[in-house]
Design an enzyme around this catalytic site. Structure first.
Site, PDB file in Angstrom:
ATOM      1  N   CYS A 146       0.836  -1.216   0.000  1.00 11.31           N
ATOM      2  CA  CYS A 146       0.000   0.000   0.000  1.00 11.31           C
ATOM      3  C   CYS A 146       0.864   1.256   0.000  1.00 11.31           C
ATOM      4  O   CYS A 146       1.328   1.696   1.056  1.00 11.31           O
ATOM      5  CB  CYS A 146      -0.933  -0.026   1.212  1.00 11.31           C
ATOM      6  SG  CYS A 146      -2.012   1.414   1.286  1.00 11.31           S
ATOM      7  N   CYS A 149      -0.546   4.099   2.131  1.00  9.39           N
ATOM      8  CA  CYS A 149      -0.377   3.964   3.590  1.00  9.39           C
ATOM      9  C   CYS A 149       1.080   4.166   4.002  1.00  9.39           C
ATOM     10  O   CYS A 149       1.350   4.777   5.035  1.00  9.39           O
ATOM     11  CB  CYS A 149      -0.795   2.574   4.071  1.00  9.39           C
ATOM     12  SG  CYS A 149      -2.215   1.880   3.254  1.00  9.39           S
ATOM     13  N   ASP A 150       2.021   3.633   3.227  1.00 10.18           N
ATOM     14  CA  ASP A 150       3.402   3.525   3.709  1.00 10.18           C
ATOM     15  C   ASP A 150       4.399   4.496   3.081  1.00 10.18           C
ATOM     16  O   ASP A 150       5.542   4.563   3.530  1.00 10.18           O
ATOM     17  CB  ASP A 150       3.915   2.084   3.496  1.00 10.18           C
ATOM     18  CG  ASP A 150       3.129   1.083   4.337  1.00 10.18           C
ATOM     19  OD1 ASP A 150       2.488   1.520   5.306  1.00 10.18           O
ATOM     20  OD2 ASP A 150       3.156  -0.119   4.018  1.00 10.18           O
TER      21      ASP A 150
END
Ligand code: NAP
Length: 331
Positions: A146, A149-150
């Site tokens: 992701c 997200c990261d």
């Protein structure tokens, strides 16, 4: 905007509902909004609220919003459903759905054990894996699924790789190019399936190198990812790319084992077979969103919400036909 629900709504063991919706992404929440308008006593059991919308940054193609953050759109869906009295129970993974007499018994993690006259399955799909050496080993240690997200975790790093040719990979490559020195975008074909606008954005970034017709053969490192080995299928040339991380954004696959365990018929790709009214092979069980076999090549928030609405309408019709619909005055 925070998506945290501070007070988790109560759920009694053995509680009876007109409708249980499994999954709280756009399809499930849209189904919940419509079900509540049909005055069905409804609960949404879900691992998280928002589903795949939690994996994206901005939505600029949902009608009515020129551009809205994905988290705000999720919050609006959630608030809309809750304002009509729908209970949403996050943190629950539904494990089985059993037929007991006229009702379905729905069992989930955390001791969830409820009954419903009808069920809508809207569990989306799960992330696809590459299946190359090093992928499992370095998961969470440089292997991510992701970018949204990261990406911030990689701020200031030298280089990362992104794998895939769809919207997620292209969106991820653009985002990461703002955080890291260099992004290798690795795609197994020459043509991207991503939206042209996302491809254009990536092509405008000086620090993104495209590796087309190329596959990852191995992910290597020590305590953390250090490099990925790639193979150009057209030329036969192998390369080792020194990277601090690899973002595998190669799409999703259905939770076929779960569907089969319930007894649902699936198509050749493992998605739940539905008709145009979102009816599955089991009377009383409906499905919506990315878990179904319709529009497989075009998964959008708007298509998910559409199928959720239709599934709720079909569940309502089913309850009326079966004589299971209790009018508002008897609730
Ligand atoms: P996707 O559209 O299914 O694309 C997956 C990509 O990964 C494809 O390019 C595919 O290659 C490649 N791939 C699949 N299996 C692979 C493997 N084993 N090895 C190497 N490459 C592999 O998935 P997605 O990009 O995650 O998007 C999913 C859905 O969400 C789509 O409907 C998309 O439109 C939507 N989405 C929208 C947005 C947005 O609108 N901003 C953002 C993210 C996602 P091939 O092309 O060769 O098949």
């Amino acid at each position: 905007m925070s998506l945290r629900i501070t007070t988790r709504p109560r759920l009694e063991k053995g509680e009876r509902f007109d409708l249980v919706i499994v999954g709280g992404g756009p399809a499930g929440l849209s189904a919940a909004i419509y079900a509540s308008r049909f005055l069905l006593k409804t609960v949404v059991l879900t691992v998280d609220i928002g589903g795949q919308l939690n994996l994206t940054n901005w939505v600029d193609d949902y009608p009515g919003f020129t551009r809205i953050s994905a988290s705000e759109l999720v919050a609006r869906f959630r608030d809309h459903a809750q304002s009509f009295g729908v209970r949403i129970i996050p943190g629950v993974e539904v494990k089985s759905i059993l037929r007991e007499g006229d009702m379905f018994r729905v069992l989930g993690t955390g001791g969830v054990d409820v009954y419903a006259n009808a069920v809508i399955i809207a569990v989306g799909a799960r992330r696809r894996k590459l299946g190359v050496p090093g992928e499992e080993e370095f998961q969470g240690r440089g292997v991510s699924y992701c970018s949204i997200c990261d990406a911030p975790l990689f701020k200031g790093r030298k280089a990362v790789a992104v794998v895939g040719g769809g919207d997620s990979a292209l969106e991820g490559a653009s985002l990461l190019s703002s955080y890291v020195g260099k992004v290798y975008l690795i795609h197994r074909r020459r043509e991207f399936r991503a939206k042209p606008v996302l491809v254009k954005e990536v092509l405008s970034r000086d620090n993104v190198e495209l590796l087309l017709d190329t596959v990852v053969t191995e992910i290597v490192g020590d305590d953390h990812v250090k490099a990925v080995k790639v193979l150009n299928k057209a030329t036969g040339e192998s390369r080792i790319l020194e990277v601090d991380g690899i973002f595998i954004e190669i799409g999703f696959e259905p939770a076929t084992d779960f569907f089969k365990s319930i007894g649902l018929e699936v198509d050749e790709y493992g998605y739940i077979k539905v008709d145009e009214w979102m009816r599955t092979s089991i009377p009383g069980v409906f499905a919506a969103g990315d878990a179904i076999n319709l529009w497989r090549g075009f998964r959008q928030v708007v298509t998910a919400t559409a199928t959720g609405a239709v599934a709720a309408y079909s569940a309502y019709q089913y309850l009326i036909e079966k004589g299971l619909y209790r009018s508002a005055s008897s609730k």
